[in-house]
Motif scaffolding. Structure first.
Motif, mmCIF file in Angstrom:
data_model
loop_
_atom_site.group_PDB
_atom_site.id
_atom_site.type_symbol
_atom_site.label_atom_id
_atom_site.label_comp_id
_atom_site.label_asym_id
_atom_site.label_seq_id
_atom_site.Cartn_x
_atom_site.Cartn_y
_atom_site.Cartn_z
ATOM 1 N N MET A 203 -87.471 -28.795 -34.471
ATOM 2 C CA MET A 203 -86.796 -27.704 -33.945
ATOM 3 C C MET A 203 -86.397 -26.546 -35.320
ATOM 4 N N ARG A 204 -86.786 -26.789 -36.326
ATOM 5 C CA ARG A 204 -87.117 -26.141 -37.256
ATOM 6 C C ARG A 204 -87.685 -24.881 -37.460
ATOM 7 N N GLU A 205 -89.096 -25.180 -37.482
ATOM 8 C CA GLU A 205 -90.626 -24.365 -37.161
ATOM 9 C C GLU A 205 -90.424 -23.505 -36.192
ATOM 10 N N PHE A 206 -89.554 -24.085 -34.447
ATOM 11 C CA PHE A 206 -89.651 -22.940 -33.043
ATOM 12 C C PHE A 206 -88.612 -22.634 -33.642
ATOM 13 N N ALA A 207 -87.084 -22.093 -34.340
ATOM 14 C CA ALA A 207 -85.820 -21.727 -35.002
ATOM 15 C C ALA A 207 -86.004 -20.628 -35.792
ATOM 16 N N ASP A 208 -87.889 -20.570 -36.893
ATOM 17 C CA ASP A 208 -87.820 -19.747 -37.576
ATOM 18 C C ASP A 208 -89.186 -18.877 -36.044
ATOM 19 N N GLY A 209 -89.703 -18.650 -35.413
ATOM 20 C CA GLY A 209 -89.984 -18.313 -35.194
ATOM 21 C C GLY A 209 -89.635 -17.195 -33.761
ATOM 22 N N LEU A 210 -87.987 -17.791 -33.699
ATOM 23 C CA LEU A 210 -87.265 -17.284 -32.284
ATOM 24 C C LEU A 210 -86.358 -16.001 -33.391
ATOM 25 N N ALA A 211 -86.151 -16.556 -34.632
ATOM 26 C CA ALA A 211 -85.543 -15.274 -35.842
ATOM 27 C C ALA A 211 -86.982 -14.188 -36.020
ATOM 28 N N LYS A 212 -87.700 -14.729 -36.335
ATOM 29 C CA LYS A 212 -88.448 -13.502 -36.476
ATOM 30 C C LYS A 212 -88.729 -12.103 -35.233
ATOM 31 N N LEU A 213 -88.698 -13.175 -33.799
ATOM 32 C CA LEU A 213 -88.784 -11.851 -32.230
ATOM 33 C C LEU A 213 -87.652 -11.776 -32.859
ATOM 34 N N ASN A 214 -86.298 -12.476 -33.485
ATOM 35 C CA ASN A 214 -84.982 -11.403 -32.952
ATOM 36 C C ASN A 214 -84.620 -11.031 -33.722
ATOM 37 N N GLU A 226 -75.919 -29.410 -30.195
ATOM 38 C CA GLU A 226 -76.728 -29.182 -30.318
ATOM 39 C C GLU A 226 -76.386 -29.785 -32.388
ATOM 40 N N LYS A 227 -76.820 -31.082 -32.782
ATOM 41 C CA LYS A 227 -76.412 -31.453 -34.019
ATOM 42 C C LYS A 227 -77.124 -30.318 -34.932
ATOM 43 N N ILE A 228 -78.277 -30.294 -34.743
ATOM 44 C CA ILE A 228 -78.943 -29.660 -36.035
ATOM 45 C C ILE A 228 -78.431 -28.379 -36.489
ATOM 46 N N ASP A 229 -78.457 -28.423 -37.446
ATOM 47 C CA ASP A 229 -77.130 -26.673 -38.624
ATOM 48 C C ASP A 229 -78.658 -25.906 -39.047
ATOM 49 N N LEU A 230 -79.487 -25.448 -37.524
ATOM 50 C CA LEU A 230 -80.189 -23.851 -37.478
ATOM 51 C C LEU A 230 -79.660 -21.973 -38.307
ATOM 52 N N LYS A 231 -78.409 -22.505 -39.170
ATOM 53 C CA LYS A 231 -77.942 -21.297 -39.935
ATOM 54 C C LYS A 231 -79.030 -20.885 -40.717
ATOM 55 N N PRO A 232 -79.316 -21.468 -41.558
ATOM 56 C CA PRO A 232 -80.789 -20.107 -41.783
ATOM 57 C C PRO A 232 -81.571 -20.145 -41.437
ATOM 58 N N TYR A 233 -81.715 -19.500 -40.478
ATOM 59 C CA TYR A 233 -82.053 -19.242 -39.559
ATOM 60 C C TYR A 233 -81.262 -17.336 -38.702
ATOM 61 N N GLY A 234 -80.557 -17.964 -38.767
ATOM 62 C CA GLY A 234 -79.624 -16.603 -38.405
ATOM 63 C C GLY A 234 -78.429 -17.869 -36.955
ATOM 64 N N ILE A 235 -78.580 -18.552 -36.575
ATOM 65 C CA ILE A 235 -78.429 -19.661 -35.111
ATOM 66 C C ILE A 235 -77.493 -19.832 -35.051
ATOM 67 N N GLU A 236 -76.698 -19.845 -34.453
ATOM 68 C CA GLU A 236 -74.346 -20.773 -34.659
ATOM 69 C C GLU A 236 -75.212 -21.559 -33.343
ATOM 70 N N HIS A 237 -74.046 -22.707 -34.052
ATOM 71 C CA HIS A 237 -73.598 -23.151 -32.681
ATOM 72 C C HIS A 237 -73.116 -22.053 -31.791
ATOM 73 N N ASN A 238 -72.573 -22.657 -30.206
ATOM 74 C CA ASN A 238 -72.864 -21.782 -28.932
ATOM 75 C C ASN A 238 -71.576 -23.124 -28.640
#
Length: 355
Positions: A203-214, A226-238
């Motif tokens: 999940m984190r590997e994907f989030a990192d790749g998506l953040a780069k695309l963004n 999703e439970k996982i906290d992805l804020k370090p990648y600039g991804i919030e809970h919707n």
């Protein structure tokens, strides 16, 4: 499920029945109403109510639209809405669309959806009609199969995301949950699809790749449920049923704002020393040099990590004929087709299936 106030109201046959009377309608998490039942829905909106059958006890429930001020549509093909949007304007009902725009064409996971380029074109037409911010891109769910890995998914999303620049402000996604959703697991097995759940590292590997695309898109990125906290990648809970967005789109609707416990404030002016009073952390910036604050509208009846506000979903399971291989809403393709055929025998009945 969140409870709505009820009133004793008249059905088409003249009988009285207790109906829920929601201000916010979800159409629908349970089926694709815009794609297959748009004419039915707008007829029922005109009549003033619709019904659904509870899948757990078989009891029919009723929803009145007399107080409805806003609708959130969910769809993989909302093109039929184009013929009905003017009706919403006439009725002074606001809306936005959660548009699931995946690319599983090569893998055949969504055999019932139209070609990708057509769906992207419809996305843009809807934005032109409704305005920027009113159509949200969902890539949901993110599936692993024998031929789909993280790089494959990122490539698919890059292709779509590049074409939607300037047409959406948000991308919502979720990681496929195979183990905990019996219908999903069963449908994948029946359809011969090998899939598995994500690990947190993946999940984190994907989030990192998506953040780069963004970095080239500038979208708000958010996960759904999703439970996982992805804020370090600039991804919030919707918040898919999102009171903040509803306020931004419909802040002039006083009745709706009162329901959402909204207060609109003037922007603070600089003091004589030139500093400006800080805004509340939950401030929603509005036009005309104003901002809004609102009460707690969260739907506590949803999943633990769902941030949606209270709404009334009016769909029924086992009625979506996109027939996706991983479907969570259909017990089987055969049941969905059977119910759709029942609908065609009674196109404007109280329920989607006409029974």
């Amino acid at each position: 499920m969140a409870a709505w106030k009820k009133e004793l109201l008249t059905r088409e046959n003249g009988g009285l029945v207790e109906m829920q009377v929601p201000e916010i309608v979800s159409a629908s998490r349970s089926t694709d109403i815009p794609a297959f039942y748009a004419d039915w829905f707008f007829h029922r909106l005109k009549v003033g109510y619709s019904a659904w059958t509870n899948p757990f006890n078989g009891v029919k429930g009723y929803v009145s639209y007399k107080n409805t001020r806003f609708i959130v549509f969910w769809s993989k093909d909302p093109s039929p809405l184009l013929a009905h949007l003017e009706e919403l304007k006439i009725r002074k009902i606001g809306c936005y669309i959660q548009y699931t725009l995946n690319d599983y064409v090569k893998e055949g996971l969504e055999k019932g959806v139209k070609p990708l380029e057509y769906r992207i074109g419809i996305f843009k037409r809807l934005v032109e009609k409704l305005g920027f911010g009113s159509v949200i891109w969902r890539f949901d769910p993110l599936m692993f199969t024998d031929t789909i890995d993280i790089d494959t998914l990122l490539g698919k999303m890059e292709k779509i995301g590049d074409q939607l620049k300037g047409y959406t402000e948000k991308l919502v996604f979720s990681y496929a949950d195979i183990a905990i959703y019996r219908k999903v697991r069963s449908n994948l097995e029946k359809n011969g699809i090998n899939s598995r759940d994500w690990t947190e590292d993946e999940m984190r590997e994907f989030a990192d790749g998506l953040a780069k695309l963004n970095k080239s898109w500038g979208y708000t990125l958010a996960t759904c449920g999703e439970k996982i906290d992805l804020k370090p990648y600039g991804i919030e809970h919707n918040h898919c049923i999102d009171d903040d967005l509803i306020i931004r789109l419909a802040y002039k609707d006083k009745a709706l704002m009162d329901f959402l416990k909204v207060k609109i404030h003037p922007m603070p002016s600089p003091s004589i020393f030139g500093d400006i009073e800080s805004l509340p952390s939950d401030a929603i910036i509005l036009p005309n040099n104003t901002y809004a604050t609102r009460g707690d509208n969260r739907d506590k009846g949803q999943r633990e990590f769902c941030g949606c506000m209270k709404s009334k979903d009016i769909g029924e399971y086992n009625t979506c004929i996109h027939l996706c291989e991983y479907c969570y809403a259909n017990t089987s393709k055969q049941t969905a087709v059977k119910n759709y055929n029942l609908h065609k025998e009674n196109l404007f009945g109280e329920t989607i299936t006409g029974i």
